[in-house]
Design a protein around this motif. Structure first.
Motif, short mmCIF file in Angstrom:
data_model
loop_
_atom_site.label_atom_id
_atom_site.label_comp_id
_atom_site.label_asym_id
_atom_site.label_seq_id
_atom_site.Cartn_x
_atom_site.Cartn_y
_atom_site.Cartn_z
N LEU A 96 0.82 -1.21 0.00
CA LEU A 96 0.00 0.00 0.00
C LEU A 96 0.86 1.26 0.00
N ILE A 97 1.90 1.29 0.82
CA ILE A 97 2.77 2.47 0.88
C ILE A 97 3.53 2.64 -0.43
N SER A 98 3.98 1.53 -1.04
CA SER A 98 4.68 1.60 -2.32
C SER A 98 3.77 2.13 -3.41
N SER A 122 0.87 11.91 0.88
CA SER A 122 0.16 10.74 0.37
C SER A 122 0.33 9.49 1.22
N ILE A 123 1.21 9.53 2.22
CA ILE A 123 1.42 8.35 3.06
C ILE A 123 0.11 8.02 3.78
N GLN A 149 -3.42 15.20 3.19
CA GLN A 149 -3.72 14.19 4.20
C GLN A 149 -5.18 14.27 4.66
N VAL A 150 -5.64 15.49 4.95
CA VAL A 150 -7.01 15.65 5.44
C VAL A 150 -8.02 15.31 4.35
N ILE A 274 -8.63 12.61 -6.88
CA ILE A 274 -8.31 11.49 -7.77
C ILE A 274 -7.38 10.50 -7.08
N SER A 275 -6.35 11.01 -6.42
CA SER A 275 -5.41 10.11 -5.74
C SER A 275 -6.09 9.35 -4.61
#
Length: 357
Positions: A96-98, A122-123, A149-150, A274-275
């Protein structure tokens, strides 16, 4: 802001949040006492005529209530079940992190914002940790990190419930799922309940003193889990207490997003949405693998792997009777991984500035 001003703003926010909770309950929207207050305060705070304020101490109290309830699910059977899946937790956390790091690269290229800022923003599942980390690295734009993040957290809180309640996920529990007991008793009337309450509060403040991640959630979980594993049985909380904890947390989340402090709002907001959507879809795909190869219900699986916060996913797990211990185990594993492993790794990578030129 003086005391009278704070009181007035708090009362306004309280009314907004309550109206949101009642409206979302009336509309039968999932987890109404989390999403309703969050939405109402988020919208209300956009109007200059409405001055909002929500003390962080109220949010922390909500987290303590939630943490206690989560800790009760860590029975010996649940812990054995989780321990056997630790390698799996590590694998899915790395995947997931990758994936999020890859998404951050494309967003950086499209937006023209430096990659370190987008990467930290994005983490998944480490909002407070990544914001704190961005304060320590001069090259990182903390406003953009906070916004990304939020935005991700708010998107996930909205999207995941509709996925869970949609036709693709089965909310029924299997034999392997550990379900919270139906019998509700009042903790305040039980000596054991008072013991659990005192231990949870002490663990929360101890966690804060030791600077642990999300201490007011992780501390009570740890305290209640230790007492449960020692053979004590803490009383289950009535539903209205769980609704109250959602209300206390949801109103605070609604105050976090402040687009007025951001440049190029539309472009960055679009890319953030989108992300966030892509992250949710990717985690949903991973969850299907988890369902296929292990005896885990779809609801438990997607809540375990969703790139949101442990508190929000635990609230959802309560609501759909998912395996609360498993969901929390996956979420807290990723939280601790992000807290202890990711910042040193990012610090090392960011020293290689040539990678981002």
């Amino acid at each position: 802001m003086n005391l009278e001003d704070k009181k007035t703003r708090f009362l306004i926010t309280l009314v907004l949040a309550f109206i949101g909770g009642v409206l979302f309950t009336f509309l039968h929207i999932p987890i109404p006492w989390l999403l309703g207050p969050m939405t109402a305060v988020l919208i209300g705070s956009r109007f200059q005529a409405i001055q909002v304020y929500w003390p962080v101490q109220i949010r922390d109290a909500g987290l303590v209530i939630l943490g206690y309830s989560i800790g009760l699910s860590f029975t010996k059977e649940a812990v054995i079940q989780i321990a056997g899946k630790l390698p799996l937790m590590l694998l899915f956390t790395l995947l997931l992190i990758s994936f999020c790091a890859g998404i951050a690269f494309f967003i950086s290229k499209l937006s023209g914002i430096d990659y370190p800022t987008i990467l930290v923003g994005s983490i998944p599942g480490g909002l407070s940790q990544m914001i704190t980390f961005s304060e320590e690295v001069k090259e990182i734009n903390i406003t953009i990190v906070t916004f990304l993040q939020v935005t991700r957290v708010i998107m996930i809180i909205f999207l995941v419930p509709f996925l869970i309640y949609g036709p693709f996920f089965n909310n029924s529990t299997s034999g392997s799922t550990i379900v919270i007991a139906d019998q509700k008793v009042h903790a305040s009337l039980s000596p054991t309940g008072l013991l659990f309450a005192v231990v949870c509060i002490i663990c929360a403040f101890l966690g804060k003193k030791l600077k642990s991640p999300t201490p007011f959630l992780l501390g009570p979980i740890t305290g209640a889990a230790i007492l449960t594993l020692s053979g004590l049985h803490g009383p289950e909380l009535p539903n209205f207490m769980l609704d109250l904890s959602q209300f206390m947390i949801g109103a605070y989340i609604g105050l976090l997003l402040k687009p007025e402090k951001l440049q190029h709002k539309t472009k960055i907001l679009t890319l953030a949405i989108i992300s966030g959507l892509v992250m949710v879809l990717f985690s949903a795909g991973l969850s299907m693998l988890l369902v296929h190869y292990f005896e885990i219900t779809p609801s438990t699986s997607i809540l375990s792997l969703s790139p949101g916060g442990a508190d929000q996913m635990a609230i959802l797990a309560h609501d759909v009777h998912a395996d609360l211990a498993m969901v929390t185990g996956f979420q807290l594993f990723r939280l601790l991984f992000i807290f202890f492993v990711v910042p040193p790794a990012l610090t090392f990578i960011f020293k290689k500035k040539s990678l981002f030129r």
